[in-house]
Motif scaffolding. Structure first.
Motif, PDB file in Angstrom:
ATOM      1  N   ALA A 147       0.841  -1.176   0.030  1.00 57.86           N
ATOM      2  CA  ALA A 147       0.037   0.013   0.084  1.00 57.86           C
ATOM      3  C   ALA A 147       0.950   1.216   0.156  1.00 57.86           C
ATOM      4  CB  ALA A 147      -0.870  -0.092   1.244  1.00 57.86           C
ATOM      5  N   VAL A 148       0.433   2.205  -0.889  1.00 54.58           N
ATOM      6  CA  VAL A 148       1.397   3.446  -0.979  1.00 54.58           C
ATOM      7  C   VAL A 148       0.202   4.642  -1.008  1.00 54.58           C
ATOM      8  CG1 VAL A 148       3.427   2.396  -2.296  1.00 54.58           C
ATOM      9  CG2 VAL A 148       1.152   3.292  -3.313  1.00 54.58           C
ATOM     10  N   ILE A 171      -3.791   3.644  -1.847  1.00 56.61           N
ATOM     11  CA  ILE A 171      -4.805   3.783  -0.727  1.00 56.61           C
ATOM     12  C   ILE A 171      -4.842   5.201  -0.317  1.00 56.61           C
ATOM     13  CG2 ILE A 171      -5.920   2.673   1.222  1.00 56.61           C
ATOM     14  CD1 ILE A 171      -4.689   0.089   0.413  1.00 56.61           C
ATOM     15  N   GLY A 172      -6.020   5.554   0.186  1.00 54.72           N
ATOM     16  CA  GLY A 172      -5.917   7.146   0.865  1.00 54.72           C
ATOM     17  C   GLY A 172      -5.150   6.912   2.527  1.00 54.72           C
ATOM     18  N   SER A 173      -5.898   7.038   3.551  1.00 53.10           N
ATOM     19  CA  SER A 173      -5.071   7.498   4.779  1.00 53.10           C
ATOM     20  C   SER A 173      -4.208   6.285   5.163  1.00 53.10           C
ATOM     21  CB  SER A 173      -6.371   7.564   5.964  1.00 53.10           C
ATOM     22  OG  SER A 173      -6.838   6.353   6.319  1.00 53.10           O
ATOM     23  N   ALA A 174      -3.307   6.528   6.191  1.00 52.63           N
ATOM     24  CA  ALA A 174      -2.642   5.721   6.730  1.00 52.63           C
ATOM     25  C   ALA A 174      -3.293   4.722   7.614  1.00 52.63           C
ATOM     26  CB  ALA A 174      -1.586   6.532   7.876  1.00 52.63           C
ATOM     27  N   ILE A 178      -2.729   0.693   6.710  1.00 49.99           N
ATOM     28  CA  ILE A 178      -2.586  -0.318   7.698  1.00 49.99           C
ATOM     29  C   ILE A 178      -3.724  -1.339   7.835  1.00 49.99           C
ATOM     30  CG2 ILE A 178      -1.706  -0.859  10.120  1.00 49.99           C
ATOM     31  CD1 ILE A 178      -0.242   2.055  10.077  1.00 49.99           C
ATOM     32  N   SER A 179      -4.759  -0.756   8.041  1.00 47.20           N
ATOM     33  CA  SER A 179      -5.849  -1.865   7.942  1.00 47.20           C
ATOM     34  C   SER A 179      -5.935  -2.705   6.869  1.00 47.20           C
ATOM     35  CB  SER A 179      -7.191  -0.859   8.176  1.00 47.20           C
ATOM     36  OG  SER A 179      -7.388  -0.196   9.270  1.00 47.20           O
ATOM     37  N   ALA A 180      -5.707  -2.438   5.792  1.00 47.51           N
ATOM     38  CA  ALA A 180      -5.455  -3.121   4.599  1.00 47.51           C
ATOM     39  C   ALA A 180      -4.650  -4.364   4.667  1.00 47.51           C
ATOM     40  CB  ALA A 180      -5.295  -2.238   3.316  1.00 47.51           C
ATOM     41  N   VAL A 186      -4.051  -6.168   1.149  1.00 49.95           N
ATOM     42  CA  VAL A 186      -2.249  -5.796   0.874  1.00 49.95           C
ATOM     43  C   VAL A 186      -1.533  -6.546   1.803  1.00 49.95           C
ATOM     44  CG1 VAL A 186      -2.812  -3.362  -0.340  1.00 49.95           C
ATOM     45  CG2 VAL A 186      -2.047  -3.753   2.080  1.00 49.95           C
ATOM     46  N   GLU A 187      -0.456  -6.873   1.590  1.00 45.45           N
ATOM     47  CA  GLU A 187       0.392  -7.545   2.471  1.00 45.45           C
ATOM     48  C   GLU A 187       1.536  -6.418   3.277  1.00 45.45           C
ATOM     49  OE1 GLU A 187      -1.655  -9.973   0.367  1.00 45.45           O
ATOM     50  OE2 GLU A 187      -0.205  -8.774  -0.704  1.00 45.45           O
ATOM     51  N   ALA A 188       1.476  -5.487   2.578  1.00 41.24           N
ATOM     52  CA  ALA A 188       2.516  -4.398   3.521  1.00 41.24           C
ATOM     53  C   ALA A 188       2.173  -2.846   3.129  1.00 41.24           C
ATOM     54  CB  ALA A 188       4.018  -4.738   2.783  1.00 41.24           C
ATOM     55  N   TYR A 189       2.790  -2.143   4.036  1.00 45.44           N
ATOM     56  CA  TYR A 189       2.575  -0.668   3.796  1.00 45.44           C
ATOM     57  C   TYR A 189       3.826  -0.194   4.086  1.00 45.44           C
ATOM     58  CZ  TYR A 189       1.624   4.089   5.227  1.00 45.44           C
ATOM     59  OH  TYR A 189       1.691   5.353   5.485  1.00 45.44           O
TER      60      TYR A 189
END
Length: 254
Positions: A147-148, A171-174, A178-180, A186-189
């Motif tokens: 996620a970025v 993805i929007g907010s931080a 992280i929830s994703a 997703v697997e990482a942020y």
């Protein structure tokens, strides 16, 4: 609101603040994005700070929407318990009709550690919390997703994705990013473009409770309730992917 413990309090407050933000959206509409963002920030901040003052009167609060003087109040550095809140994480997405990647963050820092937290995703109809942390999905191998930021993904993350064999997912907010990770979208942020403690405290509390990896991008521990609340970079991932990502980041920064 029935308050049983700090985990429940964080989840209840984040959820109710989110419900109030949905009502602000419905009331204000989307014609004036600046007015909608301002109303959301203000009303959620007032609700959270007043609720915490009533329910946890001896605790301190660090909120994104507090005044500069309040954020720099040195008394919080001597406190045993500090609530770190972001009343509206992802104001850009909040003011865009149809977007659901914005959040409310409520975290408790206690004696050096994140002790409780919750991330409400109001437009998705769910709240993730430390009381009942989500079960981490298993990584099946092969390419994975990072996620970025929608608007300013760091160039080094593009290079990292190429190096480790990953795809980038805007993805929007931080909190939504992280929830994703925790819900399997997703697997990482990975982020290195500048943040503050309130951007990550609550989602990191939930991620750690769920067993995810969470650190600075050099592998150092994330620390909260510091004199300077800036916390410029972060890595959150499924635990088995963290060594690969940290090694890739080290290679790119040599």
């Amino acid at each position: 609101m029935t308050i049983r413990d700090d985990h429940s309090l964080a989840a209840d407050l984040a959820t109710e603040a989110g419900e109030r933000l949905l009502a602000v959206r419905a009331r204000e509409g989307f014609a004036d994005a600046a007015a909608l963002r301002a109303a959301g920030d203000r009303e959620s901040h007032v609700f959270l700070t007043e609720a915490l003052a009533r329910l946890r009167p001896s605790d301190h609060v660090l909120s994104e929407e507090a005044t500069r003087e309040e954020r720099l109040d040195p008394s919080r550095l001597e406190a045993d318990r500090v609530w770190i809140v972001d009343p509206l994480d992802g104001t850009r997405e909040f003011a865009e009709e149809g977007r659901s990647d914005w959040a409310v963050h409520v975290a408790l820092w206690e004696r050096g550690e994140l002790a409780a937290g919750a991330v409400a995703l109001p437009a998705q109809g769910r709240t993730l919390g430390t009381g009942e942390p989500p079960k981490l999905p298993a990584h099946q191998g092969g390419r994975f997703r990072i996620a970025v930021s929608r608007t300013r993904p760091p160039e080094f993350v593009r290079n990292l994705a190429h190096l480790v064999g990953a795809d980038l997912v805007p993805i929007g907010s931080a909190g939504a990013k992280i929830s994703a990770v925790l819900t399997g979208d997703v697997e990482a942020y990975v982020h290195a473009g500048g943040q503050y403690e309130w951007d990550s405290a609550a989602p990191v509390a939930v991620a750690q409770a769920a067993g995810a990896h969470a650190s600075r991008i050099d592998g150092a521990a994330l620390t909260y309730n510091q004199p300077d609340p800036s916390l410029p970079d972060i890595l959150v991932s499924l635990p088995d992917l963290a060594p690969t990502l940290l090694a890739g980041i080290r290679d790119l920064h040599r």
